[in-house]
Scaffold this motif. Structure first.
Motif, PDB file in Angstrom:
ATOM      1  N   GLN A   1      -9.799  -6.427  -3.121  1.00 47.76           N
ATOM      2  CA  GLN A   1      -8.729  -5.468  -3.366  1.00 47.76           C
ATOM      3  C   GLN A   1      -8.899  -4.375  -2.316  1.00 47.76           C
ATOM      4  O   GLN A   1     -10.006  -3.872  -2.106  1.00 47.76           O
ATOM      5  CB  GLN A   1      -8.820  -4.862  -4.763  1.00 47.76           C
ATOM      6  CG  GLN A   1      -7.670  -3.925  -5.066  1.00 47.76           C
ATOM      7  CD  GLN A   1      -7.730  -3.397  -6.485  1.00 47.76           C
ATOM      8  OE1 GLN A   1      -8.677  -2.715  -6.849  1.00 47.76           O
ATOM      9  NE2 GLN A   1      -6.723  -3.726  -7.273  1.00 47.76           N
ATOM     10  N   VAL A   2      -7.815  -4.035  -1.631  1.00 47.35           N
ATOM     11  CA  VAL A   2      -7.831  -3.009  -0.586  1.00 47.35           C
ATOM     12  C   VAL A   2      -7.064  -1.807  -1.113  1.00 47.35           C
ATOM     13  O   VAL A   2      -5.956  -1.945  -1.624  1.00 47.35           O
ATOM     14  CB  VAL A   2      -7.180  -3.535   0.716  1.00 47.35           C
ATOM     15  CG1 VAL A   2      -7.199  -2.464   1.785  1.00 47.35           C
ATOM     16  CG2 VAL A   2      -7.899  -4.786   1.200  1.00 47.35           C
ATOM     17  N   VAL A   3      -7.684  -0.619  -0.996  1.00 52.70           N
ATOM     18  CA  VAL A   3      -7.069   0.599  -1.501  1.00 52.70           C
ATOM     19  C   VAL A   3      -6.869   1.575  -0.340  1.00 52.70           C
ATOM     20  O   VAL A   3      -7.841   2.004   0.293  1.00 52.70           O
ATOM     21  CB  VAL A   3      -7.937   1.267  -2.589  1.00 52.70           C
ATOM     22  CG1 VAL A   3      -7.253   2.516  -3.125  1.00 52.70           C
ATOM     23  CG2 VAL A   3      -8.258   0.283  -3.710  1.00 52.70           C
ATOM     24  N   PHE A   4      -5.603   1.894  -0.071  1.00 51.37           N
ATOM     25  CA  PHE A   4      -5.253   2.930   0.897  1.00 51.37           C
ATOM     26  C   PHE A   4      -5.052   4.225   0.118  1.00 51.37           C
ATOM     27  O   PHE A   4      -4.385   4.224  -0.912  1.00 51.37           O
ATOM     28  CB  PHE A   4      -3.930   2.604   1.608  1.00 51.37           C
ATOM     29  CG  PHE A   4      -4.015   1.507   2.613  1.00 51.37           C
ATOM     30  CD1 PHE A   4      -4.156   1.812   3.959  1.00 51.37           C
ATOM     31  CD2 PHE A   4      -3.935   0.180   2.229  1.00 51.37           C
ATOM     32  CE1 PHE A   4      -4.220   0.803   4.905  1.00 51.37           C
ATOM     33  CE2 PHE A   4      -3.996  -0.832   3.163  1.00 51.37           C
ATOM     34  CZ  PHE A   4      -4.133  -0.521   4.499  1.00 51.37           C
ATOM     35  N   GLN A   5      -5.596   5.328   0.617  1.00 50.32           N
ATOM     36  CA  GLN A   5      -5.351   6.634   0.019  1.00 50.32           C
ATOM     37  C   GLN A   5      -4.539   7.433   1.030  1.00 50.32           C
ATOM     38  O   GLN A   5      -5.078   7.872   2.045  1.00 50.32           O
ATOM     39  CB  GLN A   5      -6.661   7.328  -0.336  1.00 50.32           C
ATOM     40  CG  GLN A   5      -7.413   6.574  -1.424  1.00 50.32           C
ATOM     41  CD  GLN A   5      -8.613   7.329  -1.924  1.00 50.32           C
ATOM     42  OE1 GLN A   5      -8.550   8.513  -2.209  1.00 50.32           O
ATOM     43  NE2 GLN A   5      -9.730   6.632  -2.030  1.00 50.32           N
ATOM     44  N   LEU A   6      -3.259   7.583   0.747  1.00 44.84           N
ATOM     45  CA  LEU A   6      -2.327   8.217   1.671  1.00 44.84           C
ATOM     46  C   LEU A   6      -1.993   9.624   1.203  1.00 44.84           C
ATOM     47  O   LEU A   6      -1.792   9.863   0.020  1.00 44.84           O
ATOM     48  CB  LEU A   6      -1.045   7.383   1.768  1.00 44.84           C
ATOM     49  CG  LEU A   6      -1.233   5.896   2.064  1.00 44.84           C
ATOM     50  CD1 LEU A   6       0.090   5.165   1.922  1.00 44.84           C
ATOM     51  CD2 LEU A   6      -1.826   5.697   3.433  1.00 44.84           C
ATOM     52  N   ARG A   7      -1.914  10.549   2.131  1.00 41.74           N
ATOM     53  CA  ARG A   7      -1.485  11.914   1.813  1.00 41.74           C
ATOM     54  C   ARG A   7      -0.024  12.049   2.202  1.00 41.74           C
ATOM     55  O   ARG A   7       0.376  11.614   3.272  1.00 41.74           O
ATOM     56  CB  ARG A   7      -2.325  12.921   2.563  1.00 41.74           C
ATOM     57  CG  ARG A   7      -3.784  12.862   2.157  1.00 41.74           C
ATOM     58  CD  ARG A   7      -4.366  14.253   2.244  1.00 41.74           C
ATOM     59  NE  ARG A   7      -5.761  14.232   1.900  1.00 41.74           N
ATOM     60  CZ  ARG A   7      -6.222  14.635   0.712  1.00 41.74           C
ATOM     61  NH1 ARG A   7      -5.401  15.082  -0.193  1.00 41.74           N
ATOM     62  NH2 ARG A   7      -7.499  14.609   0.455  1.00 41.74           N
ATOM     63  N   HIS A   8       0.771  12.667   1.302  1.00 42.00           N
ATOM     64  CA  HIS A   8       2.192  12.775   1.593  1.00 42.00           C
ATOM     65  C   HIS A   8       2.752  14.072   1.011  1.00 42.00           C
ATOM     66  O   HIS A   8       2.149  14.698   0.142  1.00 42.00           O
ATOM     67  CB  HIS A   8       2.957  11.572   1.033  1.00 42.00           C
ATOM     68  CG  HIS A   8       2.988  11.542  -0.473  1.00 42.00           C
ATOM     69  ND1 HIS A   8       4.023  12.053  -1.183  1.00 42.00           N
ATOM     70  CD2 HIS A   8       2.090  11.092  -1.381  1.00 42.00           C
ATOM     71  CE1 HIS A   8       3.787  11.918  -2.474  1.00 42.00           C
ATOM     72  NE2 HIS A   8       2.614  11.327  -2.622  1.00 42.00           N
TER      73      HIS A   8
ATOM     74  N   LYS B   1      -2.363   6.462  -4.007  1.00 39.91           N
ATOM     75  CA  LYS B   1      -3.187   5.263  -3.823  1.00 39.91           C
ATOM     76  C   LYS B   1      -2.281   4.041  -3.808  1.00 39.91           C
ATOM     77  O   LYS B   1      -1.451   3.862  -4.690  1.00 39.91           O
ATOM     78  CB  LYS B   1      -4.204   5.120  -4.945  1.00 39.91           C
ATOM     79  CG  LYS B   1      -5.338   6.098  -4.859  1.00 39.91           C
ATOM     80  CD  LYS B   1      -6.366   5.796  -5.918  1.00 39.91           C
ATOM     81  CE  LYS B   1      -7.480   6.819  -5.830  1.00 39.91           C
ATOM     82  NZ  LYS B   1      -8.540   6.539  -6.814  1.00 39.91           N
ATOM     83  N   VAL B   2      -2.453   3.205  -2.783  1.00 41.73           N
ATOM     84  CA  VAL B   2      -1.710   1.957  -2.658  1.00 41.73           C
ATOM     85  C   VAL B   2      -2.746   0.835  -2.633  1.00 41.73           C
ATOM     86  O   VAL B   2      -3.665   0.848  -1.818  1.00 41.73           O
ATOM     87  CB  VAL B   2      -0.860   1.937  -1.368  1.00 41.73           C
ATOM     88  CG1 VAL B   2      -0.099   0.638  -1.246  1.00 41.73           C
ATOM     89  CG2 VAL B   2       0.075   3.136  -1.328  1.00 41.73           C
ATOM     90  N   LYS B   3      -2.582  -0.135  -3.542  1.00 45.11           N
ATOM     91  CA  LYS B   3      -3.557  -1.216  -3.679  1.00 45.11           C
ATOM     92  C   LYS B   3      -2.925  -2.567  -3.347  1.00 45.11           C
ATOM     93  O   LYS B   3      -1.777  -2.811  -3.700  1.00 45.11           O
ATOM     94  CB  LYS B   3      -4.096  -1.269  -5.110  1.00 45.11           C
ATOM     95  CG  LYS B   3      -4.813  -0.009  -5.535  1.00 45.11           C
ATOM     96  CD  LYS B   3      -5.256  -0.107  -6.973  1.00 45.11           C
ATOM     97  CE  LYS B   3      -5.904   1.195  -7.410  1.00 45.11           C
ATOM     98  NZ  LYS B   3      -6.367   1.121  -8.806  1.00 45.11           N
ATOM     99  N   PHE B   4      -3.708  -3.394  -2.665  1.00 43.18           N
ATOM    100  CA  PHE B   4      -3.285  -4.741  -2.314  1.00 43.18           C
ATOM    101  C   PHE B   4      -4.378  -5.731  -2.694  1.00 43.18           C
ATOM    102  O   PHE B   4      -5.549  -5.482  -2.425  1.00 43.18           O
ATOM    103  CB  PHE B   4      -3.041  -4.881  -0.809  1.00 43.18           C
ATOM    104  CG  PHE B   4      -1.943  -4.024  -0.275  1.00 43.18           C
ATOM    105  CD1 PHE B   4      -0.621  -4.429  -0.353  1.00 43.18           C
ATOM    106  CD2 PHE B   4      -2.230  -2.796   0.309  1.00 43.18           C
ATOM    107  CE1 PHE B   4       0.396  -3.640   0.138  1.00 43.18           C
ATOM    108  CE2 PHE B   4      -1.217  -1.999   0.805  1.00 43.18           C
ATOM    109  CZ  PHE B   4       0.095  -2.417   0.718  1.00 43.18           C
TER     110      PHE B   4
END
Length: 92
Positions: A55-62, A70-73
């Motif tokens: 599972q890959v977790v991107f932590q994006l600031r917006h 958090k966006v998970k794939f």
């Protein structure tokens, strides 16, 4: 090469969970080297073998308040070489 198969080269930190949700789960903080519509390539000394579920977790600031999203794939390791590995996204 069509637009969907081109890679975007970056150096962005992500969290990679190997064997997520199991007793074998391990967490890695790794930088993405390339991303495409089908997966990711990481330059890393982490030794994840081909077939490892991930599972890959991107932590994006917006936004103006710089909130974290958090966006998970889900994915699976499809290639592992000395110095790096790649994950293919799994589509539901």
């Amino acid at each position: 090469m069509d637009k969907m198969s081109k890679c975007l080269h970056l150096d962005y930190p992500v969290i990679v969970l190997a064997h997520p949700g199991t007793l074998r789960e391990k967490t890695f903080l790794i930088r993405v080297a390339d991303i495409s519509s089908s997966g990711l390539w990481f330059r890393s000394d982490a030794n994840l073998t081909q077939g490892t579920p991930t599972q890959v977790v991107f932590q994006l600031r917006h936004g103006p308040e710089k909130r974290t999203l958090k966006v998970k794939f889900a994915g699976r390791v499809v290639r592992s070489d000395p110095g790096g590995f790649s994950i293919a996204f799994e589509h539901p």
